[in-house]
Design an enzyme around this catalytic site. Structure first.
Site, short mmCIF file in Angstrom:
data_model
loop_
_atom_site.label_atom_id
_atom_site.label_comp_id
_atom_site.label_asym_id
_atom_site.label_seq_id
_atom_site.Cartn_x
_atom_site.Cartn_y
_atom_site.Cartn_z
N GLU A 1 0.79 -1.23 0.00
CA GLU A 1 0.00 0.00 0.00
C GLU A 1 0.83 1.29 0.00
O GLU A 1 0.87 2.03 0.99
CB GLU A 1 -0.96 0.00 1.19
CG GLU A 1 -1.92 -1.17 1.16
CD GLU A 1 -2.94 -1.15 2.28
OE1 GLU A 1 -3.91 -1.91 2.19
OE2 GLU A 1 -2.78 -0.36 3.24
N GLU B 1 -5.18 -8.62 0.74
CA GLU B 1 -5.85 -8.29 2.00
C GLU B 1 -7.33 -8.10 1.72
O GLU B 1 -7.72 -7.49 0.72
CB GLU B 1 -5.32 -7.00 2.64
CG GLU B 1 -3.94 -7.08 3.24
CD GLU B 1 -3.54 -5.76 3.91
OE1 GLU B 1 -4.43 -5.00 4.36
OE2 GLU B 1 -2.33 -5.50 3.97
#
Length: 454
Positions: free
Chosen positions: A177, A363
């Site tokens: 991320e 995720e």
């Protein structure tokens, strides 16, 4: 009707997916390891940030976390018992380099070697993430990711990890991320290092992308059969209304939230309209940077949690576009809307926009308030329903042509949830932080029963 009283959602069968589909859970080093002052580990930016009053909701830190550093055999036994065949984890850079220069810390390398061996002994395919936000504080004090020297430090760290573990670890994620590293940490300021500088944030984003691009060939040189990618966090976007202003605001936000990171990875450079709006805040780009960023990868990792609703708001930095909070419908303890259909939409869009090759959901998960019953059971029906509905949504995306090859639930364990501290629980396994007792929640039991289906 409350979520707990809703009819049981329809879930796919494991046999609906390819036989070689990967099923795992994901974690990160700072959130679970603890042992923050053991075996040569030095301070990270999250240690420093958490020690700053007012940054963490409950005033806690990851210094102790879930004590996974000592309890990993129990955690991996739980994962094996659930039927997982893959496990995503990250290395703590501050365990490996105790200063900006010098030799890697052998105790840190040995810990991760034991960790990987423990995964393999239990049939868990290791998926290693090199950077999940815990930059050594010494590097931050030398300029952090704003400083191109950190790119070189990252490559040195990457070289050490891949040389040590490349004989056993074949799946490598360079960064988790980069949006959070750059924008939340350096512009919004509610993640480490806590800066609120747009120019800095955009330079951080650029340098992180460059470090990814330069790390990929290095990993392949050290691990010839490696599979390498990045894990990006993305949201499907909605305009707050049908007004032209709100729709234009959504497009502007899309230029930063989605395309600013994906376009360069696929050789398209930064979105020109977005770059023009940033003006002098746009990052400095060195010759060869964009070519490095666009290196071909073996897979794309996608982290999905919820859609974002965008409204035009003049003066709202940086793009006159504001993400609205969710006030209705089903909402998690994080305040995030539950939207399985957004999951299908996002995965489909990525395939249609970029054709990235194999995709892995690196995720996906939910935080809800958990209650331990008198019998020790944690009947987290909302999380179980979330999991069931999102697996069905992923199956819809696959049926629509998205080449998804694996799924990692976030997270195996309740953990230190960054700025939220220990007040938010995402785990399929409950952690009693006072005793470190592990209890498999009913959501984890369901996931295990799903995985054990023939």
């Amino acid at each position: 009707m409350t979520t707990a009283n809703r009819p049981e959602p329809s879930a796919p069968q494991r046999s609906d997916f390819a036989r070689d589909f990967l099923w795992g859970c994901a974690t990160s080093s700072y959130q679970i390891e603890g042992a923050g002052r053991e075996d040569g580990r030095v301070e990270s930016i999250w240690d420093r940030f958490a020690a700053t009053p007012g940054t963490i909701r409950d005033g806690s830190s990851g210094i102790e976390a879930c004590d996974h550093y000592h309890r990993w055999p129990e955690d991996f036994d739980i994962a094996r018992g659930m039927g997982l065949n893959a496990y995503r984890f990250s290395f703590a850079w501050p365990r490996i380099y105790t200063g900006i220069k010098g030799q890697p810390n052998q105790k840190g390398l040995d810990f991760y070697s034991r960790l990987v061996d423990g995964m393999l002994e239990r049939g868990l395919q290791p998926w290693a993430t090199l950077y999940h936000w815990d930059l050594p504080q010494a590097l931050q004090e030398a300029g952090g990711w704003e400083n191109r020297a950190t790119i070189d430090a990252f490559l040195e760290y990457t070289d050490a990890m891949t040389r040590t573990l490349g004989d056993r670890v074949k799946h490598w994620i360079t960064h988790n991320e980069p949006w959070c590293t750059a924008i939340i940490g350096n512009f919004e300021g509610w993640h480490a290092p806590g800066k609120t500088d747009l120019k800095a944030a955009l330079q951080v984003a650029h340098n992180v992308l460059v470090s990814h691009g330069k790390a990929v060939p290095l990993i392949r040189a050290n691990v010839p059969d490696a599979k390498v990618g990045m894990a990006v966090s993305l949201h499907p976007l909605r305009a707050a209304s049908d007004s032209e202003e709100d729709k234009a605001a959504m497009e502007r936000h899309d230029g930063l939230r989605y395309r600013w990171f994906l376009d360069p990875l696929f050789g398209r450079g930064y979105p020109e309209a977005t770059r023009e709006r940033f003006g002098a805040a746009a990052p400095d780009v060195a010759p060869g940077d964009m070519e490095a960023i666009a290196v071909k990868t073996d897979f794309m990792g996608v982290n999905y949690y919820f859609p974002e609703v965008i409204k035009h708001e003049a003066g709202h930095a940086p793009l006159d576009a504001k993400v609205l909070p969710t006030t209705s419908g089903e909402i998690t303890a994080m305040g995030w809307p539950v939207s399985p259909e957004g999951f299908t939409e996002l995965l489909t869009r990525i395939e249609n926009d970029y054709h990235p090759g194999p995709m892995y959901v690196t995720e996906n998960g939910s935080a809800f308030e958990d209650t331990v019953g008198p019998d020790g059971e944690i009947d987290d029906v909302q999380r179980r329903h979330y999991l069931m509905r999102h697996l069905a949504a992923m199956k819809d995306a696959i049926d629509g042509g998205a080449p998804i090859k694996g799924y990692f639930a976030w997270s195996l364990l309740d953990n230190f949830e960054w700025a939220e501290g220990y007040q938010r629980r995402f785990g399929l396994v409950h952690i009693d932080y006072a005793t470190q007792q592990r209890r498999l929640k009913n959501s984890g039991k369901w996931y295990g029963s799903f995985l054990r289906q023939e």
